[in-house]
Design a protein around this motif. Structure first.
Motif, PDB file in Angstrom:
ATOM      1  N   ALA A 110     -28.289 -13.261   7.186  1.00  0.00           N
ATOM      2  CA  ALA A 110     -27.787 -12.610   5.875  1.00  0.00           C
ATOM      3  C   ALA A 110     -26.484 -12.988   5.239  1.00  0.00           C
ATOM      4  N   GLN A 111     -25.578 -13.459   6.134  1.00  0.00           N
ATOM      5  CA  GLN A 111     -24.220 -14.049   5.948  1.00  0.00           C
ATOM      6  C   GLN A 111     -24.368 -15.431   5.156  1.00  0.00           C
ATOM      7  N   ILE A 112     -25.429 -16.183   5.282  1.00  0.00           N
ATOM      8  CA  ILE A 112     -25.628 -17.480   4.690  1.00  0.00           C
ATOM      9  C   ILE A 112     -26.289 -17.444   3.242  1.00  0.00           C
ATOM     10  N   ASN A 113     -26.959 -16.103   3.131  1.00  0.00           N
ATOM     11  CA  ASN A 113     -27.838 -16.073   2.047  1.00  0.00           C
ATOM     12  C   ASN A 113     -27.402 -14.905   1.075  1.00  0.00           C
ATOM     13  N   GLY A 114     -26.194 -14.903   1.154  1.00  0.00           N
ATOM     14  CA  GLY A 114     -25.774 -13.632   0.229  1.00  0.00           C
ATOM     15  C   GLY A 114     -24.382 -12.872   0.382  1.00  0.00           C
ATOM     16  N   ARG A 115     -24.439 -12.704   1.943  1.00  0.00           N
ATOM     17  CA  ARG A 115     -23.728 -11.893   2.504  1.00  0.00           C
ATOM     18  C   ARG A 115     -23.293 -10.262   1.955  1.00  0.00           C
ATOM     19  N   ASN A 116     -22.169  -9.957   1.551  1.00  0.00           N
ATOM     20  CA  ASN A 116     -21.752  -8.768   0.998  1.00  0.00           C
ATOM     21  C   ASN A 116     -22.718  -8.710  -0.488  1.00  0.00           C
ATOM     22  N   ASN A 117     -23.071  -9.566  -1.039  1.00  0.00           N
ATOM     23  CA  ASN A 117     -23.630  -9.395  -2.451  1.00  0.00           C
ATOM     24  C   ASN A 117     -25.379  -9.382  -2.273  1.00  0.00           C
ATOM     25  N   LEU A 118     -25.682  -9.081  -1.059  1.00  0.00           N
ATOM     26  CA  LEU A 118     -26.875  -8.645  -0.658  1.00  0.00           C
ATOM     27  C   LEU A 118     -27.063  -7.015  -0.863  1.00  0.00           C
ATOM     28  N   SER A 119     -28.382  -6.642  -1.251  1.00  0.00           N
ATOM     29  CA  SER A 119     -28.714  -4.965  -1.291  1.00  0.00           C
ATOM     30  C   SER A 119     -28.831  -4.783   0.416  1.00  0.00           C
ATOM     31  N   TRP A 120     -28.617  -3.703   0.648  1.00  0.00           N
ATOM     32  CA  TRP A 120     -28.832  -3.043   2.225  1.00  0.00           C
ATOM     33  C   TRP A 120     -30.431  -3.620   2.788  1.00  0.00           C
ATOM     34  N   GLU A 121     -31.360  -3.254   1.812  1.00  0.00           N
ATOM     35  CA  GLU A 121     -32.638  -3.786   2.263  1.00  0.00           C
ATOM     36  C   GLU A 121     -32.704  -5.478   2.507  1.00  0.00           C
ATOM     37  N   GLU A 122     -32.158  -6.098   1.598  1.00  0.00           N
ATOM     38  CA  GLU A 122     -32.408  -7.657   1.916  1.00  0.00           C
ATOM     39  C   GLU A 122     -31.559  -7.877   3.014  1.00  0.00           C
ATOM     40  N   LYS A 123     -30.177  -7.528   3.312  1.00  0.00           N
ATOM     41  CA  LYS A 123     -29.629  -7.775   4.425  1.00  0.00           C
ATOM     42  C   LYS A 123     -30.228  -7.567   5.717  1.00  0.00           C
ATOM     43  N   ILE A 124     -30.898  -6.132   5.708  1.00  0.00           N
ATOM     44  CA  ILE A 124     -31.574  -6.086   7.034  1.00  0.00           C
ATOM     45  C   ILE A 124     -33.006  -6.695   6.970  1.00  0.00           C
ATOM     46  N   ASN A 125     -33.641  -7.106   6.143  1.00  0.00           N
ATOM     47  CA  ASN A 125     -34.893  -7.824   6.096  1.00  0.00           C
ATOM     48  C   ASN A 125     -34.154  -9.179   6.679  1.00  0.00           C
ATOM     49  N   TYR A 126     -33.200  -9.777   6.287  1.00  0.00           N
ATOM     50  CA  TYR A 126     -32.777 -11.198   6.725  1.00  0.00           C
ATOM     51  C   TYR A 126     -32.395 -10.888   8.259  1.00  0.00           C
ATOM     52  N   ASP A 127     -32.115  -9.823   8.649  1.00  0.00           N
ATOM     53  CA  ASP A 127     -31.758  -9.583  10.026  1.00  0.00           C
ATOM     54  C   ASP A 127     -32.902  -9.645  10.955  1.00  0.00           C
ATOM     55  N   LEU A 128     -34.026  -8.981  10.507  1.00  0.00           N
ATOM     56  CA  LEU A 128     -35.114  -8.803  11.074  1.00  0.00           C
ATOM     57  C   LEU A 128     -35.982 -10.032  11.295  1.00  0.00           C
ATOM     58  N   LYS A 129     -35.826 -11.089   9.953  1.00  0.00           N
ATOM     59  CA  LYS A 129     -36.627 -12.333  10.021  1.00  0.00           C
ATOM     60  C   LYS A 129     -35.917 -13.154  11.160  1.00  0.00           C
ATOM     61  N   TYR A 130     -34.586 -13.249  11.112  1.00  0.00           N
ATOM     62  CA  TYR A 130     -33.928 -13.970  12.278  1.00  0.00           C
ATOM     63  C   TYR A 130     -34.350 -13.475  13.785  1.00  0.00           C
ATOM     64  N   ILE A 131     -34.365 -12.302  14.222  1.00  0.00           N
ATOM     65  CA  ILE A 131     -34.622 -12.125  15.432  1.00  0.00           C
ATOM     66  C   ILE A 131     -36.279 -12.397  15.618  1.00  0.00           C
ATOM     67  N   GLN A 132     -36.945 -12.949  14.642  1.00  0.00           N
ATOM     68  CA  GLN A 132     -38.301 -13.454  15.104  1.00  0.00           C
ATOM     69  C   GLN A 132     -38.371 -14.835  15.375  1.00  0.00           C
ATOM     70  N   ASN A 133     -37.157 -15.499  14.918  1.00  0.00           N
ATOM     71  CA  ASN A 133     -37.248 -16.823  15.318  1.00  0.00           C
ATOM     72  C   ASN A 133     -35.848 -17.530  15.654  1.00  0.00           C
ATOM     73  N   ILE A 134     -35.551 -17.244  16.775  1.00  0.00           N
ATOM     74  CA  ILE A 134     -34.106 -17.353  17.378  1.00  0.00           C
ATOM     75  C   ILE A 134     -34.541 -18.691  18.147  1.00  0.00           C
ATOM     76  N   THR A 135     -33.917 -19.940  17.452  1.00  0.00           N
ATOM     77  CA  THR A 135     -33.907 -21.157  18.238  1.00  0.00           C
ATOM     78  C   THR A 135     -32.692 -21.822  18.132  1.00  0.00           C
ATOM     79  N   PHE A 136     -32.409 -22.792  18.887  1.00  0.00           N
ATOM     80  CA  PHE A 136     -31.051 -23.513  19.001  1.00  0.00           C
ATOM     81  C   PHE A 136     -30.984 -24.005  17.456  1.00  0.00           C
ATOM     82  N   LEU A 137     -31.907 -24.904  16.778  1.00  0.00           N
ATOM     83  CA  LEU A 137     -31.686 -25.571  15.553  1.00  0.00           C
ATOM     84  C   LEU A 137     -31.443 -24.758  14.641  1.00  0.00           C
ATOM     85  N   ASN A 138     -32.063 -23.322  14.460  1.00  0.00           N
ATOM     86  CA  ASN A 138     -31.883 -22.392  13.741  1.00  0.00           C
ATOM     87  C   ASN A 138     -30.338 -21.930  13.586  1.00  0.00           C
TER      88      ASN A 138
END
Length: 227
Positions: free
Chosen positions: A141-169
Motif C-alpha cells: 500500500a505504501q508504494i501505491n499511494g500510501r496515505n492518499n489511498l482510501s481505507w478499502e484500497e489500503k487494506i486490499n493492497y495488504d491482503l494482496k501482499y499476504i497472498q504473494n510473499i516472496t523475496f523478489l516481491n
C-alpha cells in the motif's frame, strides 16, 4: 513458503541490526533535535495490533507537541504537528525507531503497516486477515499511494501482499519505498495533516451508524486496557 516461514525473519533480524549500527549517528542526531525542539519524551510509543492481533508497543520519534486547551485536552493534530515534525514525517525519519521493533520480532521490514487498535475493530473479518502476518515498516500500500489511498484500497493492497510473499516481491517494494521517500510522495492524505481513523472514515461516509461507532470505540478501549 520457505522464504515466508524461515528466511524472511532471519533477514529482518540481520538487516535491522545492520541498519541500526549504520544509522546510529542519524538516530542520535534526530533524538537530540527532537529533545531540543519538541521536548521529552523523545520516543513516541503506541499500542498497535501485530501478528495474530497480538498488541505490541510501536516506537517512533515524536513529531507533535503536547499542547492542550484550558480543559487539559490535547489540541487537534494539525495544531500540535510542528514544522520540524512535518520534516521528520516527510523524510520518514520518524519511522527509524521501528527498526528496534523489527529486531525484536514485533514487526517485519515489508508487510502491512501496523494500524491503530481503534482501526482494527472496525475492519471486517476478511480485512482483519491482514494481521495473519507481521506488520511492516513498509508495504504494498505504501508504494501505491500510501496515505492518499482510501481505507478499502489500503487494506486490499495488504491482503494482496499476504497472498504473494516472496523475496523478489519484498526487494521490489523496498526499492520503490526508497524512491518514494526521496520524492516525498503521499506523505499525508490530501487536505489532512494526519491520516483519518477508519472508524471516522466509515462514519463520515455513512457506512456505519453512530451507535456502531460508539460500540466499536468502546471495544478498542477495552482491548487497550487489557494490556
Amino acid at each position: 513458503m520457505m522464504y515466508r516461514k524461515y528466511i524472511k525473519r532471519m533477514l529482518d533480524f540481520l538487516l535491522s541490526l545492520m541498519a541500526i549500527i549504520i544509522l546510529s549517528p542519524v538516530l542520535i542526531v534526530v533524538a537530540i533535535l527532537v529533545r531540543t525542539k519538541l521536548g521529552s519524551p523523545v520516543i513516541f510509543k503506541q499500542k498497535r495490533p501485530g501478528l495474530n492481533e497480538k498488541i505490541f508497543t510501536l516506537y517512533k520519534f515524536r513529531t507533535m507537541t503536547d499542547e492542550r486547551d484550558e480543559k487539559g485536552n490535547l489540541l487537534p493534530d494539525d495544531i500540535r504537528l510542528t514544522r520540524f515534525g512535518k520534516l521528520l514525517r516527510s523524510t520518514s525519519l520518524d519511522e527509524l525507531p521501528e527498526l528496534f521493533n523489527i529486531l525484536k520480532g514485533d514487526m517485519t521490514i515489508v508487510g502491512p503497516r501496523p494500524q491503530l487498535v481503534r482501526d482494527m475493530v472496525f475492519m471486517t473479518d476478511t480485512q482483519r486477515k491482514r494481521h495473519s502476518v507481521r506488520q511492516g515498516l513498509t508495504g504494498l500500500a505504501q508504494i501505491n499511494g500510501r496515505n492518499n489511498l482510501s481505507w478499502e484500497e489500503k487494506i486490499n493492497y495488504d491482503l494482496k501482499y499476504i497472498q504473494n510473499i516472496t523475496f523478489l516481491n519484498d526487494i521490489r517494494i523496498i526499492i520503490k519505498t526508497i524512491l518514494k521517500v526521496f520524492k516525498k510522495e503521499d506523505i499525508s492524505t490530501d487536505g489532512m495533516e494526519t491520516a483519518e481513523d477508519l472508524g471516522d472514515y466509515l462514519l463520515r461516509n455513512k457506512k456505519i451508524t453512530s451507535d456502531e461507532y460508539k460500540v466499536n470505540q468502546s471495544i478498542a478501549v477495552g482491548l487497550l486496557e487489557e494490556k
